[in-house]
Design a protein around this motif. Structure first.
Motif, PDB file in Angstrom:
ATOM      1  N   GLY A 130       0.793  -1.567  -0.064  1.00  7.39           N
ATOM      2  CA  GLY A 130      -0.115   0.017  -0.300  1.00  7.39           C
ATOM      3  C   GLY A 130       0.731   1.176   0.134  1.00  7.39           C
ATOM      4  O   GLY A 130       0.729   2.478   0.949  1.00  7.39           O
ATOM      5  N   GLY A 131       2.398   1.409  -1.289  1.00  9.35           N
ATOM      6  CA  GLY A 131       3.192   2.437  -0.457  1.00  9.35           C
ATOM      7  C   GLY A 131       3.083   2.893  -2.305  1.00  9.35           C
ATOM      8  O   GLY A 131       1.682   2.892  -2.424  1.00  9.35           O
ATOM      9  N   HIS A 132       4.280   4.060  -1.910  1.00 10.36           N
ATOM     10  CA  HIS A 132       3.926   4.936  -2.805  1.00 10.36           C
ATOM     11  C   HIS A 132       5.709   4.786  -3.751  1.00 10.36           C
ATOM     12  O   HIS A 132       6.355   4.922  -3.028  1.00 10.36           O
ATOM     13  N   VAL A 133       5.898   4.574  -4.991  1.00 15.28           N
ATOM     14  CA  VAL A 133       6.544   4.043  -5.853  1.00 15.28           C
ATOM     15  C   VAL A 133       6.696   6.035  -6.691  1.00 15.28           C
ATOM     16  O   VAL A 133       5.859   6.093  -7.341  1.00 15.28           O
ATOM     17  N   VAL A 134       8.060   5.836  -6.770  1.00 16.10           N
ATOM     18  CA  VAL A 134       8.125   7.095  -7.412  1.00 16.10           C
ATOM     19  C   VAL A 134       9.749   6.750  -7.853  1.00 16.10           C
ATOM     20  O   VAL A 134      10.515   6.529  -7.854  1.00 16.10           O
ATOM     21  N   LEU A 135       9.270   6.787  -9.998  1.00 15.85           N
ATOM     22  CA  LEU A 135       9.940   6.561 -10.631  1.00 15.85           C
ATOM     23  C   LEU A 135      10.705   7.215 -11.464  1.00 15.85           C
ATOM     24  O   LEU A 135      10.401   8.695 -11.496  1.00 15.85           O
ATOM     25  N   GLN A 136      11.928   7.208 -11.978  1.00 15.97           N
ATOM     26  CA  GLN A 136      13.135   7.643 -12.793  1.00 15.97           C
ATOM     27  C   GLN A 136      13.164   6.744 -13.749  1.00 15.97           C
ATOM     28  O   GLN A 136      13.144   5.956 -13.756  1.00 15.97           O
ATOM     29  N   ASP A 137      12.538   6.894 -15.423  1.00 11.07           N
ATOM     30  CA  ASP A 137      12.464   6.957 -17.084  1.00 11.07           C
ATOM     31  C   ASP A 137      14.081   6.685 -17.255  1.00 11.07           C
ATOM     32  O   ASP A 137      14.490   5.927 -17.643  1.00 11.07           O
ATOM     33  N   ILE A 138      15.382   8.197 -16.541  1.00 15.21           N
ATOM     34  CA  ILE A 138      16.355   8.547 -17.062  1.00 15.21           C
ATOM     35  C   ILE A 138      16.874   8.206 -15.877  1.00 15.21           C
ATOM     36  O   ILE A 138      16.462   9.134 -15.473  1.00 15.21           O
TER      37      ILE A 138
END
Length: 552
Positions: free
Chosen positions: A274-282
């Protein structure tokens, strides 16, 4: 019209099922119901942030519902493969959850792969639907898949994300709309859910024969990997939302979601908790530091070069990074100087780890470990074991072949039982790595028996590249070895025996480009030789090349 179900020949025995479940090492649960649970509990909280912005759990659940029913309209059924070649965008997470909801099999493919590699993977996995980006980092992935479709008749539909959609392909919006107006209701969707021992993921890893191996996992093996990782890595990390609601940790992932690292700890772990993920594509270390401050990121994982990059950010010690509690570092050993600098500069505990696509992260350091122990590659997670074998005997304190077994181990290769069984000695999986184990059960990877180069955490299929270069008119003989590199761990160094005129590195990389080889696999240094050191059986002695040209 429904697409025929794939047949997966696994090595999963009834004995392993019974033994592992009775030991309590397989959770016997599904991934999909958690989406509805957290949408109900945390509906207006953010679940994923990427370059497109942030979406909440409620919005995420709606998209998963629409995409799952849209895929049903396209013919996806239990056991049918959906290939996903996307950057680290929220669409990746939605697609994974949607495919699992209807019992499909997800086949993640990293966006760096080009025609040569994707064709082989498609021939082995036989996806019925491909979900990809129109364009990423200047390369038209959508057009590549459209061209491949002529050689891959099993691909029935292509779904593309981004501007300028390609002909004869659906857009992401088209897929959502198909699901929105689908005649399949949720009750029908729920009837399609497979068993916890059925294959739900096929992920390819670089082999030593030039052909990638299609690693098959189930709900149980993947969920065990996530649960054990969270238990070990997140020990002592406080929930940002209150323990009564759930862990809800804030994760970060810059490694591709199409590798087991990204897939498990950038998709399944955040969604499970039930978390939050912060994504970087580069990957951009300065942006990462900004993201920690903005989103209060707590947990991240990546290849060793990422850590050195963060430490090189200007005035990083003065930034507000107190939320950042853990960084799991895998893919190459962490140099002692880097680990000492991280301990002195960063608020997070850096934990080492070792794993493979076949077994996820199976050994990891613990937050309470000393610096000495964190300079190893960790110890096994509960329910899993490792051993080091030399001349058929388990050894401690000396180098040997690393083997492992346990709840996280895969259930076979998609190529079939023969290839799968060749990698096992009884219940032990032969990893192909060399290691030393200390008295505490911690291992240190010392090398590989496999003929690969690991560049920035990415396995380079050496034999495949060598075979292509042998077709070059100026190349009579070729051997690629890994050269130590401070940032990437290794880079490829190609040794060439010229046939007539001497080729340049540019000649060789241009040749690889024309053959559709991923740029990250290209060698970065060239050494011309007059002969190769050979074994009596005629094999190149690559260790002598390393000693002769690289070690000094």
């Amino acid at each position: 019209m429904p697409t025929s179900k794939g047949f997966f020949e696994t090595t999963l025995s009834q004995s392993r099922i019974v033994t592992t479940i009775e030991a309590g090492d397989w959770p016997e649960r599904f991934f999909d119901p958690l989406i509805d649970h957290w949408a109900s509990e945390r509906g207006e909280q953010v679940v994923v942030t990427d370059r497109f912005g942030s979406i909440t759990w409620s919005e995420f659940a709606v998209q998963v519902d629409e995409v799952s029913r849209g895929l049903l309209e396209l013919g996806v059924r239990p056991g049918v493969v959906v290939q996903v070649q996307l950057p680290n965008w929220h669409h990746f997470l939605v697609t994974v959850a949607a495919v699992e909801r209807i019992g499909g099999v997800i086949n993640p493919v990293a966006p760096i792969f080009r025609t040569n590699e994707v064709l082989v993977m498609s021939e082995l996995a036989r996806p019925a639907v491909v979900v990809t980006a129109n364009e990423f980092r200047g390369f038209e992935l959508g057009a590549m898949h459209a061209d491949l479709r002529e050689r891959c008749p099993w691909v029935k539909e292509i779904v593309t994300i981004g501007d300028s959609p390609i002909a004869d392909a659906l857009s992401w919006e088209d897929l959502l709309e198909q699901g929105r107006f689908s005649s399949y209701d949720r009750a029908a969707v729920d009837l399609l859910r497979p068993g916890t021992h059925d294959v739900c993921e096929v992920m390819f890893t670089s082999g030593t024969t030039g052909q990638p191996k299609g690693v098959m996992h189930t709900q149980n093996t993947l969920n065990a990997a996530v649960d054990l990782w969270v238990e070990a890595v997140c020990e002592g990390v406080s929930s940002p939302i209150g323990a009564d609601i759930g862990p809800g940790y804030t994760f970060h992932m810059a490694s591709t979601l199409a590798h087991q690292t990204g897939y498990l700890y950038g998709i399944r772990a955040p969604l499970t908790l039930g978390g939050h993920v912060v994504l970087q594509d580069i990957w951009d270390p300065k942006e990462f530091v900004d993201l920690i401050e903005r989103h209060k990121i707590q947990i991240s994982m990546g290849a060793t070069p990422f850590l050195a990059d963060v430490l090189a950010v200007d005035q990083v010690k003065d930034r507000d990074l107190l939320s950042w509690k853990r960084f799991v570092c895998a893919g190459a050993a962490v140099p002692e100087s880097v680990l000492e600098q991280a301990d002195a500069t960063l608020p997070c505990v850096v934990l080492p780890g070792w794993g493979m696509t076949e077994c996820a992260l199976l050994t990891v350091g613990r937050p309470s470990d000393s610096l000495t122990l964190r300079l190893t590659d960790g110890c096994p997670l509960p329910g899993n074991e490792v051993r080091v074998i030399d001349d058929g005997e388990s050894v401690v304190g000396s180098e040997g072949d690393l083997q492992c077994r346990g709840s996280e181990l895969f259930v076979g290769y998609v190529q079939g039982r023969a290839l799968s069984e060749a990698s096992w000695q009884g219940t032990w999986f032969d990893t192909g790595d060399r290691a030393v184990m200390n008295d505490d059960g911690y291992i240190r990877i010392t090398g590989r028996s496999k003929d690969i180069v690991i560049r920035g955490g990415e396995n380079v299929p050496v034999k495949e590249i060598e075979d292509i270069l042998l077709r070059h008119p100026l190349v009579s003989g070729v051997a690629i070895v890994g050269k130590p590199d401070e940032r990437l761990g290794e880079i490829g160094c190609v040794f060439v025996l010229p046939s007539t005129d001497s080729p340049t590195l540019a000649n060789l990389t241009e040749f690889l480009q024309t053959h559709g080889v991923t740029p990250q696999f290209w060698p970065e240094e060239l050494v011309l030789v007059e002969d190769f050191p050979m074994t009596p059986s005629g094999k190149v002695q690559k260790y002598k090349l390393r000693q002769r040209f690289l070690d000094g």
